[in-house]
Scaffold this active site. Structure first.
Site, PDB file in Angstrom:
ATOM      1  CG  ASP A   1      15.391 -17.877 -36.507  1.00 10.73           C
ATOM      2  OD1 ASP A   1      15.234 -17.032 -37.395  1.00 10.73           O
ATOM      3  OD2 ASP A   1      15.331 -19.111 -36.710  1.00 10.73           O
TER       4      ASP A   1
ATOM      5  CG  ASN B   1       4.100 -18.187 -47.235  1.00 16.19           C
ATOM      6  OD1 ASN B   1       4.185 -17.260 -48.034  1.00 16.19           O
ATOM      7  ND2 ASN B   1       4.276 -19.453 -47.590  1.00 16.19           N
TER       8      ASN B   1
ATOM      9  CD  GLU C   1       9.420 -15.739 -40.702  1.00 15.53           C
ATOM     10  OE1 GLU C   1       8.730 -16.760 -40.896  1.00 15.53           O
ATOM     11  OE2 GLU C   1      10.610 -15.637 -41.062  1.00 15.53           O
TER      12      GLU C   1
ATOM     13  CG  HIS D   1      13.461 -14.498 -36.164  1.00 10.77           C
ATOM     14  ND1 HIS D   1      12.634 -15.459 -36.681  1.00 10.77           N
ATOM     15  CD2 HIS D   1      13.306 -14.563 -34.823  1.00 10.77           C
ATOM     16  CE1 HIS D   1      12.001 -16.090 -35.701  1.00 10.77           C
ATOM     17  NE2 HIS D   1      12.401 -15.554 -34.559  1.00 10.77           N
TER      18      HIS D   1
ATOM     19  NE  ARG E   1      18.869 -18.020 -41.615  1.00 12.10           N
ATOM     20  CZ  ARG E   1      17.626 -18.439 -41.335  1.00 12.10           C
ATOM     21  NH1 ARG E   1      16.614 -17.591 -41.409  1.00 12.10           N
ATOM     22  NH2 ARG E   1      17.397 -19.688 -40.984  1.00 12.10           N
TER      23      ARG E   1
END
Length: 322
Positions: A23, A162, A199, A263, A297
């Site tokens: 992120d 979600n 998101e 993200h 990530r």
């Protein structure tokens, strides 16, 4: 066809830029420094680093500016911090849950008056209260037409899935002013693999338009980026102002061994002449266990171009350089 020439694309950025930071958020401030934050694998703290160049972030000293509590709110799964400079002060938006409810995420805000956000103290401004109390995360903020806006992901009990993306104006950096408005929900095939997710929004302005990227599906190799766009002169609180791309604009690329890119955030090169996409991705497809707890990530960077129709062209995630 792209407006920019191949010569302008000659710079290949170091990748991974920062290892084990999902992120990723990079912000180039007026002081000339790049500021970086992101989710750490332990999900237990908020970190910042800064450097005079993008590649300098790799070796920059990292400072812990806030740690989770042992219990109660903000005590579990500290996710996706973002650093913003609003009206002369620094703000960090992040999501957090509780030890006894590890996925009961809500959005919170920190404030600092220090010129250098790696120094000085941070004040907790509390939870961002939205139209209803439910799972919410990934707040980002931007200014347009004299208004400060917030965009975030939240679950609506009345809508299957979600998280959806919402927008609202703000009376201050931690308080909504307008009613929240739904601008996209997971409904396309690529957005609903594993989880029904919209998101991780990020804002980019260019060519008289505002572009809003976001990520969808589970956090494995199916994770990918989508795109919304609106005219800068339009009513951004009107859902009809936003046009949604029907296909992902950035996705896994087996040819370069890059999986689950998403993200993201945006910045520019040191000379300000090239736009840079900051995102996370893994260098392998197969994951043992829950992807959320796979630590690799890594934060990555890619120069991107613009199409003749004025839309961003992110291309494919490049292979690792280191």
């Amino acid at each position: 066809m792209s407006i920019q020439t191949s010569e302008q694309l000659s710079r290949q950025l170091r990748n991974p830029l920062v290892e084990q930071r999902a992120d990723p958020w990079v912000y180039k401030h007026t002081d000339g420094f790049y500021y970086f934050t992101g989710s750490v694998p332990e999900y237990d703290r908020i970190v910042l680093r800064r450097a005079a160049s993008l590649e300098g972030l790799t070796e920059a000293v990292e400072v812990i500016v806030w740690k989770k509590y042992e219990e109660g709110v903000m005590s579990k799964h500290i996710w996706a911090p973002e650093l913003h400079f609003i009206n002369g002060k620094w703000y960090i938006y992040f999501a957090a849950a509780k030890q006894d409810e590890p996925f009961r995420h809500r959005m919170y805000v920190l404030e600092s008056e220090s010129p250098n956000p790696l120094e000085g103290s941070w004040t907790e401004k509390g939870q961002i209260v939205t139209g209803w109390d439910s799972f919410s995360l990934d707040a980002t903020s931007f200014e347009q037409g004299g208004e400060q806006y917030l965009v975030w992901a939240q679950q609506d009990p009345a809508i299957p899935g979600n998280t959806n993306l919402y927008i609202a104006t703000m009376s201050n950096p931690w308080t909504l002013k307008s009613k929240q408005v739904l601008i996209t929900k997971p409904e396309l095939d690529w957005e609903v693999v594993g989880f029904m997710v919209n998101e991780g929004a990020a804002v980019l302005k260019r060519n008289g338009r505002i572009f809003l990227t976001y990520s969808g599906s589970a956090t494995n190799h199916n994770y990918a980026m989508g795109l919304l766009s609106a005219d800068l002169s339009s009513d951004l609180l009107d859902p009809s102002s936003w046009v949604k791309s029907q296909i992902p604009v950035f996705e896994s690329c087996p040819e370069t061994s890059q999986f689950g890119p998403g993200h993201n955030s945006f910045t520019v090169t040191e000379n300000g002449e090239q736009d840079v996409l900051i995102y996370h991705a893994r260098s392998y497809k197969e994951i043992v266990g829950d992807p959320l707890f796979d630590p690799n990530r890594h934060a990555r960077a890619k120069v991107f171009t613009w199409n003749v129709d004025g839309t961003p062209n992110f291309g494919k995630p490049p292979a690792d350089t280191v």
